[in-house]
Design a protein around this motif. Structure first.
Motif, PDB file in Angstrom:
ATOM      1  N   GLY A  24       4.533   7.758   0.378  1.00 49.61           N
ATOM      2  CA  GLY A  24       5.084   7.688  -0.966  1.00 49.61           C
ATOM      3  C   GLY A  24       5.900   6.427  -1.247  1.00 49.61           C
ATOM      4  N   GLN A  25       5.846   5.451  -0.343  1.00 49.28           N
ATOM      5  CA  GLN A  25       6.566   4.191  -0.544  1.00 49.28           C
ATOM      6  C   GLN A  25       5.624   3.032  -0.269  1.00 49.28           C
ATOM      7  N   ALA A  26       5.817   1.955  -1.009  1.00 46.64           N
ATOM      8  CA  ALA A  26       4.963   0.778  -0.805  1.00 46.64           C
ATOM      9  C   ALA A  26       5.325   0.106   0.519  1.00 46.64           C
ATOM     10  N   VAL A  27       4.302  -0.142   1.335  1.00 46.63           N
ATOM     11  CA  VAL A  27       4.501  -0.752   2.651  1.00 46.63           C
ATOM     12  C   VAL A  27       3.475  -1.856   2.893  1.00 46.63           C
ATOM     13  N   THR A  83       0.861  -1.182   0.000  1.00 44.17           N
ATOM     14  CA  THR A  83       0.000   0.000   0.000  1.00 44.17           C
ATOM     15  C   THR A  83       0.895   1.229   0.000  1.00 44.17           C
ATOM     16  N   ILE A  84       0.531   2.240  -0.819  1.00 46.89           N
ATOM     17  CA  ILE A  84       1.278   3.502  -0.805  1.00 46.89           C
ATOM     18  C   ILE A  84       0.372   4.570  -0.206  1.00 46.89           C
ATOM     19  N   GLY A 123      -0.783   7.849   6.760  1.00 48.80           N
ATOM     20  CA  GLY A 123      -1.924   6.941   6.776  1.00 48.80           C
ATOM     21  C   GLY A 123      -1.746   5.825   7.780  1.00 48.80           C
ATOM     22  N   SER A 124      -2.779   4.993   7.878  1.00 48.45           N
ATOM     23  CA  SER A 124      -2.782   3.918   8.860  1.00 48.45           C
ATOM     24  C   SER A 124      -3.410   2.663   8.282  1.00 48.45           C
ATOM     25  N   VAL A 143       5.245  -1.864  10.369  1.00 43.46           N
ATOM     26  CA  VAL A 143       5.032  -1.458   8.987  1.00 43.46           C
ATOM     27  C   VAL A 143       6.403  -1.556   8.299  1.00 43.46           C
ATOM     28  N   VAL A 144       6.472  -2.372   7.234  1.00 42.10           N
ATOM     29  CA  VAL A 144       7.756  -2.569   6.533  1.00 42.10           C
ATOM     30  C   VAL A 144       7.648  -2.120   5.093  1.00 42.10           C
ATOM     31  N   LYS A 145       8.768  -1.649   4.543  1.00 42.67           N
ATOM     32  CA  LYS A 145       8.823  -1.280   3.119  1.00 42.67           C
ATOM     33  C   LYS A 145       8.892  -2.561   2.312  1.00 42.67           C
TER      34      LYS A 145
END
Length: 165
Positions: free
Chosen positions: A115-118, A65-66, A71-72, A162-164
């Protein structure tokens, strides 16, 4: 600027832990048992396997999710069970544990990234309790006899990271 990975924990409600433990003990008391005996279990010890990796919560896009603004994730327990193996002083055990699901309600886990996929990664502390099991004949007044050890394996704490991806 490197952000520290935010981890977040919440305990599993005590009544859920107790219910799961009782259910496991009941199953172990009834394995091939006859109604000729009654059983009792005495707690002999507790061990905890800390931060056992369960996997990503269900319901997340494959690529993550980006969040374009802070966000949460909303996490709730459940989902399909995954098999994990834990090792404590009593030995190694495999058990089924749910990673939970990400949906519109539940525990709020903030993402430190924009702005990064997590993805939301789940770890759990799993408590293993050892019980000494005794039985005695239902008829008559015979003594309690020791029949062996039984173990319950129950998640007691959820860890959210939450990880990239």
């Amino acid at each position: 600027m490197h952000k520290k990975l935010e981890a977040f924990v919440i305990p599993v409600p005590q009544e859920e832990i107790d219910r799961e433990e009782q259910q496991q003990l009941k199953q172990q008391n009834s394995k091939g048992r006859t109604p000729l005996y009654e059983y009792k279990n005495e707690l002999a010890g507790t061990q905890i396997a800390k931060k056992v990796k369960i996997g990503y919560a269900e319901g997340q896009p494959a690529k993550g999710t980006i969040f374009h603004s802070p966000g949460s994730f909303y996490w709730s327990d459940g989902g399909s069970k995954v098999t994990v193996t834990i090792t404590v002083a009593y030995g190694a055990y495999s058990l089924g544990v749910t990673p939970g699901t990400v949906n519109g309600t539940g525990v709020v886990v903030k993402s430190p990234y924009t702005g990064q996929a997590v993805k939301l990664l789940i770890h759990k502390d799993i408590e293993v309790k050892k019980y000494k099991q005794y039985r005695k004949a239902v008829i008559g007044s015979g003594p309690w006899e020791y029949v062996g050890d039984v173990y319950t394996k129950v998640p007691v704490l959820n860890h959210f990271t939450v990880v990239k991806v």
